[in-house]
Design an enzyme around this catalytic site. Structure first.
Site, PDB file in Angstrom:
ATOM      1  N   GLU A   1       0.862  -1.189   0.000  1.00  0.00           N
ATOM      2  CA  GLU A   1       0.000   0.000   0.000  1.00  0.00           C
ATOM      3  C   GLU A   1       0.895   1.234   0.000  1.00  0.00           C
ATOM      4  O   GLU A   1       1.903   1.247   0.716  1.00  0.00           O
ATOM      5  CB  GLU A   1      -0.900  -0.005   1.245  1.00  0.00           C
ATOM      6  CG  GLU A   1      -1.872  -1.178   1.236  1.00  0.00           C
ATOM      7  CD  GLU A   1      -2.798  -1.225   2.459  1.00  0.00           C
ATOM      8  OE1 GLU A   1      -2.832  -0.244   3.228  1.00  0.00           O
ATOM      9  OE2 GLU A   1      -3.476  -2.237   2.635  1.00  0.00           O
TER      10      GLU A   1
ATOM     11  N   HIS B   1      -7.871   1.243   1.895  1.00  0.00           N
ATOM     12  CA  HIS B   1      -7.703   0.961   3.323  1.00  0.00           C
ATOM     13  C   HIS B   1      -8.517   1.975   4.138  1.00  0.00           C
ATOM     14  O   HIS B   1      -8.014   2.611   5.061  1.00  0.00           O
ATOM     15  CB  HIS B   1      -6.219   0.990   3.728  1.00  0.00           C
ATOM     16  CG  HIS B   1      -5.953   0.280   5.019  1.00  0.00           C
ATOM     17  ND1 HIS B   1      -4.789  -0.420   5.266  1.00  0.00           N
ATOM     18  CD2 HIS B   1      -6.683   0.158   6.156  1.00  0.00           C
ATOM     19  CE1 HIS B   1      -4.825  -0.939   6.485  1.00  0.00           C
ATOM     20  NE2 HIS B   1      -5.978  -0.593   7.050  1.00  0.00           N
TER      21      HIS B   1
END
Ligand SMILES: NC(=O)C1=CN([C@@H]2O[C@H](COP(=O)(O)OP(=O)(O)OC[C@H]3O[C@@H](n4cnc5c(N)ncnc54)[C@H](OP(=O)(O)O)[C@@H]3O)[C@@H](O)[C@H]2O)C=CC1
Ligand SMILES: O=C(O)C(=O)CO
Length: 328
Positions: free
Chosen positions: A269, A287
């Site tokens: 990420e 997220h």
């Protein structure tokens, strides 16, 4: 400069200054904002810190950081997962690690159900078709009726249980796999327990991950486990990216074993994998499953209260290790 006699609390990685005002600590500590995005940026900020709040699960906090953070008494991960913190090193260096376990339980469960509904109801092809000029229900062909289908939960702690309760309202049968959970949770929630992961995968039309990431759950979704899933299954991951082997997921989508996937978390990420980003049967969120306005207020206040307790010598409410005296 921090004033003498006050504690220094480093908010290591928070990016938005307007959100960092934490009145709960005002009378005991001076806050500083680190904005560190990796351990190299983090290390120079550490020597003066008595306590640290980590808002994200990056940057990594390894042995190197603990060696430098000589004054640090506690790190509060303002969140649930603490995969970025080396717990053994923390314990060796006498640093108390705490988390905030419950601020976003309902939000993540809502998010998992949102993925499930959107994917089962074929929102991806419908939305794409409308944008392409086609307004016709046939783009939703294959949509299953939810009632009577089976949702398999891998992990049935706080978020898994909250997801189970929601799923039952849609008429889904819920089965969970969670090897260490005491007997009786199935009866309390009115759901079924699978004693083996394979058993859960073979029974489930939809699979949702709610375990933490450790050695036992790293790539728990892999070529072998995908092979046990029903053809056209929906996979939802709001837990941690490392639980899913991306290459296996892409192969599973290609073969049709996985019909659709909803991912809030990915192994790297921010997401840098164009195959996932552009896949027509993958729904993504950044997220953000944990987030709500109210949950975020709760998170900030609980993190600050935990720091305050430890700095003032009180017992922490949510310790995740039991540090002894520093061993260095
Ligand atoms: N996307 C987001 O924004 C967010 C993601 N999360 C993620 O969700 C995870 C779950 O949160 P939460 O429900 O609050 O945590 P809990 O600790 O309450 O639940 C996790 C459950 O997974 C179980 N588990 C452990 N190992 C396995 C395994 N090998 N197979 C199946 N189950 C297993 C645990 O069992 P036991 O405890 O007995 O070992 C526990 O019951 C967090 O760890 C975090 O990574 C959390 C918040 C926000
Ligand atoms: O709380 C967590 O663990 C999250 O993933 C959000 O930061």
């Amino acid at each position: 400069m921090p004033s003498p006699g006050r504690f220094n609390v480093l908010v290591a990685d928070f990016l938005d200054e307007t959100l960092v005002e934490v009145p709960i600590l005002d009378d005991v500590a001076t806050l500083s904002l680190g904005r560190a995005m990796n351990e190299t940026e983090l290390v120079p900020l550490l020597p003066q810190a008595d306590a640290i709040i980590l808002f994200h699960d990056i940057p990594r906090f390894s042995e190197t950081s603990f060696e430098v953070a000589e004054r640090c008494r506690c790190i509060v991960r303002a969140g649930v997962g603490f995969n970025n913190v080396d717990l053994d090193a923390a314990t060796r260096h006498g640093v108390q690690i705490c988390n905030v376990p419950d601020y976003g339980t309902e939000e993540v469960a809502d998010h998992a159900i949102m993925f499930l509904l959107a994917l089962a109801r074929r929102m991806l092809p419908c939305h794409d078709a409308i944008r392409g000029g086609l307004w016709n229900y046939t783009t939703a062909l294959g949509t299953p009726r939810l009632r009577g289908k089976t949702l398999g939960l891998i992990g049935c702690g706080r978020i898994g249980a909250a997801t189970a309760l929601r799923a039952k309202a849609f008429g889904l049968n819920v089965v969970f796999y969670d090897p260490h959970l005491p007997e009786g949770v199935d009866k309390a929630l009115g759901i079924h327990r699978a004693h083996r992961l394979e058993e859960l995968l073979e029974q489930s039309d939809f699979v949702s991950l709610h375990c933490y990431l450790d050695e036992s759950t790293h790539h728990i979704i892999n070529p072998a486990t995908i092979a046990r899933m029903r053809a056209g299954s929906i996979l939802v991951n709001t837990a941690r990216g490392g639980c899913v082997d991306v290459a296996a997921l892409l192969d599973g989508l290609e073969s049709g074993r996985i019909g659709f996937a909803g991912l809030d978390v990915v192994e790297v990420e921010p997401l840098d994998d164009a195959r996932l980003r552009n896949h027509p049967r993958v729904l993504l969120s950044p997220h953000s499953a944990f987030y709500s306005v109210e949950g975020f207020v709760e998170l900030r206040s609980k993190a600050a209260k935990e720091v305050r307790r430890v700095l003032l010598g009180e017992s922490p409410r949510n310790p995740v290790n039991r540090p002894g005296p520093r061993q260095d």
